[in-house]
Design a protein around this motif. Structure first.
Motif, PDB file in Angstrom:
ATOM      1  N   ASN A  42      87.269  22.536  87.635  1.00  0.00           N
ATOM      2  CA  ASN A  42      88.390  23.115  88.365  1.00  0.00           C
ATOM      3  C   ASN A  42      88.099  23.022  89.853  1.00  0.00           C
ATOM      4  O   ASN A  42      86.954  22.866  90.275  1.00  0.00           O
ATOM      5  CB  ASN A  42      88.622  24.570  87.946  1.00  0.00           C
ATOM      6  CG  ASN A  42      90.011  25.071  88.294  1.00  0.00           C
ATOM      7  OD1 ASN A  42      90.898  24.286  88.641  1.00  0.00           O
ATOM      8  ND2 ASN A  42      90.205  26.374  88.213  1.00  0.00           N
ATOM      9  N   ARG A  44      90.294  23.196  94.107  1.00  0.00           N
ATOM     10  CA  ARG A  44      91.391  23.664  94.942  1.00  0.00           C
ATOM     11  C   ARG A  44      91.697  22.626  96.006  1.00  0.00           C
ATOM     12  O   ARG A  44      90.795  21.943  96.495  1.00  0.00           O
ATOM     13  CB  ARG A  44      91.012  25.000  95.590  1.00  0.00           C
ATOM     14  CG  ARG A  44      92.168  25.789  96.192  1.00  0.00           C
ATOM     15  CD  ARG A  44      91.694  27.170  96.618  1.00  0.00           C
ATOM     16  NE  ARG A  44      92.799  28.028  97.031  1.00  0.00           N
ATOM     17  CZ  ARG A  44      93.306  28.077  98.246  1.00  0.00           C
ATOM     18  NH1 ARG A  44      92.777  27.311  99.205  1.00  0.00           N
ATOM     19  NH2 ARG A  44      94.318  28.899  98.529  1.00  0.00           N
ATOM     20  N   TRP A  55      95.310  25.847  93.252  1.00  0.00           N
ATOM     21  CA  TRP A  55      94.230  25.590  92.309  1.00  0.00           C
ATOM     22  C   TRP A  55      94.625  24.471  91.337  1.00  0.00           C
ATOM     23  O   TRP A  55      95.814  24.247  91.070  1.00  0.00           O
ATOM     24  CB  TRP A  55      93.866  26.853  91.553  1.00  0.00           C
ATOM     25  CG  TRP A  55      93.141  27.836  92.411  1.00  0.00           C
ATOM     26  CD1 TRP A  55      93.687  28.864  93.126  1.00  0.00           C
ATOM     27  CD2 TRP A  55      91.740  27.863  92.690  1.00  0.00           C
ATOM     28  NE1 TRP A  55      92.727  29.538  93.828  1.00  0.00           N
ATOM     29  CE2 TRP A  55      91.505  28.949  93.580  1.00  0.00           C
ATOM     30  CE3 TRP A  55      90.653  27.086  92.283  1.00  0.00           C
ATOM     31  CZ2 TRP A  55      90.241  29.273  94.050  1.00  0.00           C
ATOM     32  CZ3 TRP A  55      89.391  27.418  92.750  1.00  0.00           C
ATOM     33  CH2 TRP A  55      89.195  28.484  93.621  1.00  0.00           C
ATOM     34  N   MET A  56      93.642  23.779  90.768  1.00  0.00           N
ATOM     35  CA  MET A  56      93.884  22.610  89.920  1.00  0.00           C
ATOM     36  C   MET A  56      94.163  22.964  88.461  1.00  0.00           C
ATOM     37  O   MET A  56      94.261  22.072  87.619  1.00  0.00           O
ATOM     38  CB  MET A  56      92.697  21.647  90.011  1.00  0.00           C
ATOM     39  CG  MET A  56      92.474  21.102  91.414  1.00  0.00           C
ATOM     40  SD  MET A  56      91.047  19.993  91.509  1.00  0.00           S
ATOM     41  CE  MET A  56      91.007  19.630  93.256  1.00  0.00           C
ATOM     42  N   ARG A  57      94.251  24.229  88.161  1.00  0.00           N
ATOM     43  CA  ARG A  57      94.619  24.726  86.829  1.00  0.00           C
ATOM     44  C   ARG A  57      93.667  24.246  85.733  1.00  0.00           C
ATOM     45  O   ARG A  57      94.064  24.042  84.586  1.00  0.00           O
ATOM     46  CB  ARG A  57      96.051  24.331  86.487  1.00  0.00           C
ATOM     47  CG  ARG A  57      97.107  25.042  87.340  1.00  0.00           C
ATOM     48  CD  ARG A  57      98.518  24.728  86.868  1.00  0.00           C
ATOM     49  NE  ARG A  57      99.481  25.655  87.448  1.00  0.00           N
ATOM     50  CZ  ARG A  57     100.129  25.451  88.608  1.00  0.00           C
ATOM     51  NH1 ARG A  57      99.889  24.352  89.295  1.00  0.00           N
ATOM     52  NH2 ARG A  57     100.991  26.348  89.058  1.00  0.00           N
ATOM     53  N   GLY A  58      92.413  24.040  86.068  1.00  0.00           N
ATOM     54  CA  GLY A  58      91.411  23.670  85.075  1.00  0.00           C
ATOM     55  C   GLY A  58      91.587  22.292  84.482  1.00  0.00           C
ATOM     56  O   GLY A  58      91.007  21.987  83.428  1.00  0.00           O
ATOM     57  N   ARG A  59      92.358  21.425  85.143  1.00  0.00           N
ATOM     58  CA  ARG A  59      92.624  20.094  84.602  1.00  0.00           C
ATOM     59  C   ARG A  59      91.893  18.989  85.371  1.00  0.00           C
ATOM     60  O   ARG A  59      92.256  17.826  85.292  1.00  0.00           O
ATOM     61  CB  ARG A  59      94.127  19.812  84.615  1.00  0.00           C
ATOM     62  CG  ARG A  59      94.925  20.794  83.774  1.00  0.00           C
ATOM     63  CD  ARG A  59      96.370  20.372  83.687  1.00  0.00           C
ATOM     64  NE  ARG A  59      97.169  21.351  82.947  1.00  0.00           N
ATOM     65  CZ  ARG A  59      98.458  21.192  82.659  1.00  0.00           C
ATOM     66  NH1 ARG A  59      99.082  20.092  83.054  1.00  0.00           N
ATOM     67  NH2 ARG A  59      99.109  22.116  81.989  1.00  0.00           N
ATOM     68  N   THR A  60      90.880  19.367  86.087  1.00  0.00           N
ATOM     69  CA  THR A  60      90.092  18.395  86.846  1.00  0.00           C
ATOM     70  C   THR A  60      89.112  17.678  85.918  1.00  0.00           C
ATOM     71  O   THR A  60      88.460  18.324  85.102  1.00  0.00           O
ATOM     72  CB  THR A  60      89.294  19.113  87.943  1.00  0.00           C
ATOM     73  OG1 THR A  60      90.153  19.999  88.644  1.00  0.00           O
ATOM     74  CG2 THR A  60      88.668  18.117  88.902  1.00  0.00           C
ATOM     75  N   GLY A  93      93.625  17.314  88.912  1.00  0.00           N
ATOM     76  CA  GLY A  93      94.319  18.416  88.282  1.00  0.00           C
ATOM     77  C   GLY A  93      95.768  18.568  88.703  1.00  0.00           C
ATOM     78  O   GLY A  93      96.383  17.629  89.228  1.00  0.00           O
ATOM     79  N   ALA A 185      86.109  20.422  94.284  1.00  0.00           N
ATOM     80  CA  ALA A 185      86.090  20.795  92.870  1.00  0.00           C
ATOM     81  C   ALA A 185      84.673  20.782  92.333  1.00  0.00           C
ATOM     82  O   ALA A 185      83.808  20.031  92.816  1.00  0.00           O
ATOM     83  CB  ALA A 185      86.955  19.833  92.053  1.00  0.00           C
TER      84      ALA A 185
END
Length: 344
Positions: A42, A44, A55-60, A93, A185
């Motif tokens: 994750n 930003r 924020w990348m919403r945990g999709r990195t 993300g 990230a």
């Protein structure tokens, strides 16, 4: 997004599987062994065109395929030091209105602190593609914004039980991009450093012609579209670590923007991982007509990232991820496919 996540998972599995034909990792000056890793995390975005939820919403995630060298232009590096060149697919993300990913070519220095811990630091050019909305006189318009920037990475590796060279990798990535947003990230994943490998004598890909096909899905990187079935017919020739490929692509119909097909030519670099498994990256022009744009013909860029497994002297199973970049700020596409190549 689903296709790219599947590709990362497949490459991660290949990176850590124990193989009887994979030699143990060493620090031999002649070692040009492959490196594979995949990691998720994750982060930003900030500055530039960043807005809303950043924020990348945990999709990195990132996937790396590289080649280690323990010398520079024939000069041996000090003990515990090495260098590596990585081809990286990096996805930043899903912050609000910025879905950016792309490909980087990084040069890294690697230092082994102890038997368990290794650090690395890398930098290189990063060709990014960002699906975003921009304001125009006619209102907001969605585009695929392509830009060239830099990807700076640092990593800390912890050796874990398993095949020699297997490790957990904690990584930090910083993207620097002029006039648009930057990003930071943290990613955590698993990887493996392989020893030098050459193709097994019975599967050496000589200069003969290989023909084959792949089938899978295609995703247009713009809203208001759906996934489609896609197929590729391919001819390829190898020359040691290099290859030339010719493809006929059927991208499928996304129901709104793209129903494209055409011809592509690519130059490939092939990195053996084990005597029967290799990774490769390809790049070249793609001439295609879009049925949903009055059969308008245009020149695009086709970027490919591929895993190959020799099943026999004449047959190879392949898994690949293809990015079609139009450079017209619209209708970029991702293809995730599996198939076979057969030597003739």
């Amino acid at each position: 997004m689903k296709a790219k996540t599947c590709m990362a998972a497949v490459l991660m599995a290949h990176a850590v599987l124990a193989r009887a034909d994979a030699p143990a990792a060493t620090n031999d000056p002649e070692n040009h062994g492959a490196y594979l890793s995949a990691a998720f995390g994750n982060g930003r975005i900030h500055g530039g065109n960043a807005s809303g939820y950043r924020w990348m919403r945990g999709r990195t995630f990132e996937v790396r395929a590289g080649r280690r060298q323990d010398d520079v232009f024939g000069l041996a590096l000090p003990p515990a030091w090495a260098m590596r060149v990585d081809f990286v697919h990096y996805n930043e993300g899903h912050p609000d209105n910025n879905h950016r990913d792309g490909f980087a070519l990084q040069w890294l220095v690697v230092h082994r602190f102890s038997r368990m811990w290794t650090g690395e630091l890398g930098v290189g050019p990063y060709l990014s593609m960002n699906t975003t909305e921009v304001r125009t006189e006619a209102g907001y318009r969605q585009i695929d914004d392509a830009r060239l920037g830099a990807l700076v990475s640092a990593g800390l590796r912890l050796a874990v039980p398993g095949p020699s060279g297997t490790h957990l990798r904690l990584g930090y990535n910083h993207v620097a991009m002029h006039t648009v947003h930057r990003s930071d990230a943290l990613v955590l994943g698993i990887g493996r450093q392989f020893d030098a490998a050459e193709p097994a004598p019975d599967v050496v890909p000589d200069g003969r012609l290989w023909l084959g096909g792949t089938f899978g899905t295609s995703i247009t990187n713009m809203a208001g579209t759906h996934g489609a079935h896609a197929g590729v017919i391919e001819a390829r020739q190898y020359a040691e670590r290099w290859g030339i490929g010719y493809k006929f692509l059927f991208e499928g119909d996304d129901g709104a923007r793209v129903d494209r097909r055409g011809l592509a030519g690519q130059l490939w670099y092939v990195q053996p991982v084990t005597p029967r498994f290799s990774m490769s990256a390809g790049l070249g022009p793609y001439f295609a007509a879009n049925r949903r744009d009055g059969n308008r013909t245009a020149t695009n860029l086709l970027i490919s990232f591929q895993a190959e497994r020799a099943l026999s002297a004449r047959t190879r199973a392949i898994v690949n991820f293809n990015r079609i970049k139009t450079f017209r700020k619209t209708n970029d596409r991702d293809l995730f496919q599996v198939g076979l190549l057969r030597r003739f």
